[in-house]
Design a protein around this motif. Structure first.
Motif, PDB file in Angstrom:
ATOM      1  N   PHE A 142       3.193   1.691   7.944  1.00 29.64           N
ATOM      2  CA  PHE A 142       4.209   0.892   7.259  1.00 29.64           C
ATOM      3  C   PHE A 142       3.772   0.481   5.850  1.00 29.64           C
ATOM      4  N   GLU A 143       2.459   0.394   5.656  1.00 22.92           N
ATOM      5  CA  GLU A 143       1.943   0.122   4.310  1.00 22.92           C
ATOM      6  C   GLU A 143       2.362   1.267   3.373  1.00 22.92           C
ATOM      7  N   LEU A 144       2.206   2.515   3.859  1.00 24.69           N
ATOM      8  CA  LEU A 144       2.570   3.669   3.037  1.00 24.69           C
ATOM      9  C   LEU A 144       4.076   3.712   2.788  1.00 24.69           C
ATOM     10  N   VAL A 145       4.862   3.252   3.782  1.00 23.02           N
ATOM     11  CA  VAL A 145       6.320   3.232   3.608  1.00 23.02           C
ATOM     12  C   VAL A 145       6.699   2.316   2.447  1.00 23.02           C
ATOM     13  N   TRP A 146       6.124   1.095   2.409  1.00 22.77           N
ATOM     14  CA  TRP A 146       6.553   0.195   1.326  1.00 22.77           C
ATOM     15  C   TRP A 146       5.955   0.589  -0.026  1.00 22.77           C
ATOM     16  N   ILE A 147       4.778   1.207  -0.005  1.00 21.11           N
ATOM     17  CA  ILE A 147       4.236   1.690  -1.282  1.00 21.11           C
ATOM     18  C   ILE A 147       5.133   2.804  -1.837  1.00 21.11           C
ATOM     19  N   PHE A 148       5.610   3.686  -0.929  1.00 20.43           N
ATOM     20  CA  PHE A 148       6.549   4.735  -1.328  1.00 20.43           C
ATOM     21  C   PHE A 148       7.811   4.092  -1.914  1.00 20.43           C
ATOM     22  N   GLY A 149       8.262   3.026  -1.259  1.00 22.43           N
ATOM     23  CA  GLY A 149       9.425   2.297  -1.745  1.00 22.43           C
ATOM     24  C   GLY A 149       9.219   1.760  -3.158  1.00 22.43           C
ATOM     25  N   PHE A 150       8.040   1.209  -3.416  1.00 20.76           N
ATOM     26  CA  PHE A 150       7.713   0.679  -4.748  1.00 20.76           C
ATOM     27  C   PHE A 150       7.871   1.758  -5.815  1.00 20.76           C
ATOM     28  N   THR A 158      -5.212   3.420   0.209  1.00 25.82           N
ATOM     29  CA  THR A 158      -5.668   4.088  -1.003  1.00 25.82           C
ATOM     30  C   THR A 158      -5.587   5.610  -0.874  1.00 25.82           C
ATOM     31  N   VAL A 159      -6.071   6.148   0.248  1.00 27.74           N
ATOM     32  CA  VAL A 159      -5.990   7.600   0.464  1.00 27.74           C
ATOM     33  C   VAL A 159      -4.523   8.032   0.486  1.00 27.74           C
ATOM     34  N   GLY A 160      -3.709   7.285   1.236  1.00 21.79           N
ATOM     35  CA  GLY A 160      -2.287   7.618   1.360  1.00 21.79           C
ATOM     36  C   GLY A 160      -1.590   7.634   0.011  1.00 21.79           C
ATOM     37  N   PHE A 206       2.951  -6.498   7.841  1.00 24.50           N
ATOM     38  CA  PHE A 206       2.052  -7.644   8.022  1.00 24.50           C
ATOM     39  C   PHE A 206       2.055  -8.135   9.470  1.00 24.50           C
ATOM     40  N   HIS A 207       3.170  -7.910  10.164  1.00 24.01           N
ATOM     41  CA  HIS A 207       3.220  -8.267  11.579  1.00 24.01           C
ATOM     42  C   HIS A 207       2.230  -7.410  12.374  1.00 24.01           C
ATOM     43  N   PHE A 208       2.259  -6.100  12.134  1.00 22.53           N
ATOM     44  CA  PHE A 208       1.343  -5.206  12.852  1.00 22.53           C
ATOM     45  C   PHE A 208      -0.106  -5.443  12.431  1.00 22.53           C
TER      46      PHE A 208
END
Lengths: 128, 104
Positions: free
Chosen positions: A14-22, A66-68, A42-44
Motif C-alpha cells: 500500500f505504500e507503493l500504491v500511494w507513492i504511485f498516486g503522488f 525505496t526499492v519500489g 498506516f493501519h497495516f
C-alpha cells in the motif's frame, strides 16, 4: 508470526500504491483516494508492529518503499537503471532477508529460554 | 535553511516511530496522535525542504537518518534485540536506502 509478515507485505504494497498516486495525481479527488490509501497503509504498519519488532518493520517498510519507487521510476516513468542502482538494490535485499532470518533466530532463542526456565516447570509440574 | 528543515523532519519522524511503537501496543488517542501527527509533520517539513535542496538528496538523508534512528530508538529504549545479525542487516538496509535515493 507469519501473519505479522503478511502485514509487512501489505503495508509495503500500500505504500507503493500511494507513492504511485503522488506521481500520477491530476485531479483534486485523486488526493482523497491517496490519503485513504495512506491510512490503510498506516493501519497495516501498526498491525505488523504488533507481531514483530518495530525497528524491523520500519526498516523493511523504508527499504521496500525505496526499492519500489526506483523500480517504479524505471518501469512507468522512463528513468534509466544504472549499475549503481542495481548494486544498492542488491544490498538492500540482502539486508531485508538478513533481518527476517535474524528475527527468526532471536524468536527461537527466546522460546528456548522459556522452556529452559526452571520457574515454569515448578508452576506446571508442581505435583509433589 | 533546507538542512534545518530536513533535521526537523527527522526529529518528527522519530516522534512518529515512537508513536507507532506505542500505538501498536496500546490504541489510545495520545499514541495515535503521536504516530499520525509525527509522520504528518515530518512530511510537511520534508516537503518544504525540497524548495531549498535537491529532492533526491534531501529524501536520501531524511530516510537514512530516520530509519537508523527508528531502529536505534527501539533497541535502546524499547529493549529490541541487538544481535549481530540484526545490526549488520539494518546497516545494510540503511546503506542501500541512502545509496539508492542519492542516485535517483
Amino acid at each position: 508470526m507469519s501473519k505479522a509478515w503478511l502485514y509487512v507485505a501489505l503495508t509495503s504494497f500500500f505504500e507503493l500504491v500511494w507513492i504511485f498516486g503522488f506521481n500520477t495525481a491530476t485531479q483534486w479527488w485523486h488526493w482523497i483516494v491517496i490519503i485513504g490509501f495512506i491510512f490503510v497503509d498506516f493501519h497495516f504498519l501498526t498491525k505488523a508492529c504488533e507481531g514483530l519488532p518495530t525497528g524491523t518493520v520500519y526498516a523493511i517498510f523504508a527499504g521496500i518503499g525505496t526499492v519500489g519507487t526506483s523500480l517504479m521510476d524505471v518501469m512507468f516513468f522512463g528513468e534509466h537503471i544504472s549499475i549503481g542502482k542495481i548494486f544498492f538494490i542488491f544490498i538492500l535485499v540482502i539486508g531485508v532477508a538478513g533481518l527476517k532470518v535474524a528475527d527468526g533466530l532471536d524468536e527461537k532463542k527466546a522460546l528456548k529460554g522459556v522452556e529452559d526456565d526452571g520457574v515454569d516447570s515448578s508452576i506446571f509440574g508442581g505435583n509433589k | 535553511m533546507g538542512w534545518i528543515l530536513v533535521f526537523l523532519a527527522a526529529i518528527s519522524e522519530f516522534a512518529g516511530v515512537i508513536g507507532l511503537k506505542k500505538f501498536s501496543e496500546n490504541k489510545t488517542w495520545t499514541n495515535g496522535l503521536l504516530y499520525y501527527g509525527g509522520f504528518g509533520i515530518a512530511f510537511y517539513f520534508l516537503y518544504n525542504s525540497f524548495k531549498f535542496l535537491q529532492v533526491s538528496t534531501a529524501y536520501a538523508v531524511w530516510i537514512g537518518v530516520g530509519t537508523a534512528g527508528a531502529v536505534l530508538i527501539n533497541m535502546l529504549f524499547f529493549g529490541e534485540s541487538k544481535s549481530t545479525g540484526r545490526v549488520v542487516s539494518l546497516i545494510l538496509i540503511v546503506i542501500g536506502v541512502v545509496g539508492l535515493k542519492a542516485l535517483s
